[in-house]
Scaffold this motif. Sequence first.
Motif: not given
Length: 119
Positions: A28-57
């Motif tokens: 099972x997966x979850x889609x997490x969207x990250x946002x940077x100061x330049x307004x870019x959106x980054x969608x990343x998929x993680x396993x539901x059991x995985x810990x989602x990091x607070x930050x991403x590049x």
Amino acid sequence: MPGGGSAIRGSRVGAGPMGEAERGDTAPRQRVVFFCANGHETATVFAVEAAVPEAWDCPRCGLPTSTDVNNPPPPTKIEPYKTHLAYVKERRSESEAAEILEEALEKLRARRARGEVIF
């Protein structure tokens, strides 16, 4: 057939049918969207059991991102390259440097006087 094409293009010899029935069910997966100061959106998929990091590049600009669209992290401060001399000057005062230089010159002069160093 032009170009000597093959009916099983894109497959290798011995490869069986591909699909979930052969490989098993996906986690099972979850889609997490990250946002940077330049307004870019980054969608990343993680396993539901995985810990989602607070930050991403951000893959577009390299800035740090967070999941808060209204409060993305500020750009990191990039410090300029320091030379070896700059680091030495942080550790030593001018008077300490002069003392160390004089010590080294005295040792060199003594070695020259004994004939150990020729130049």
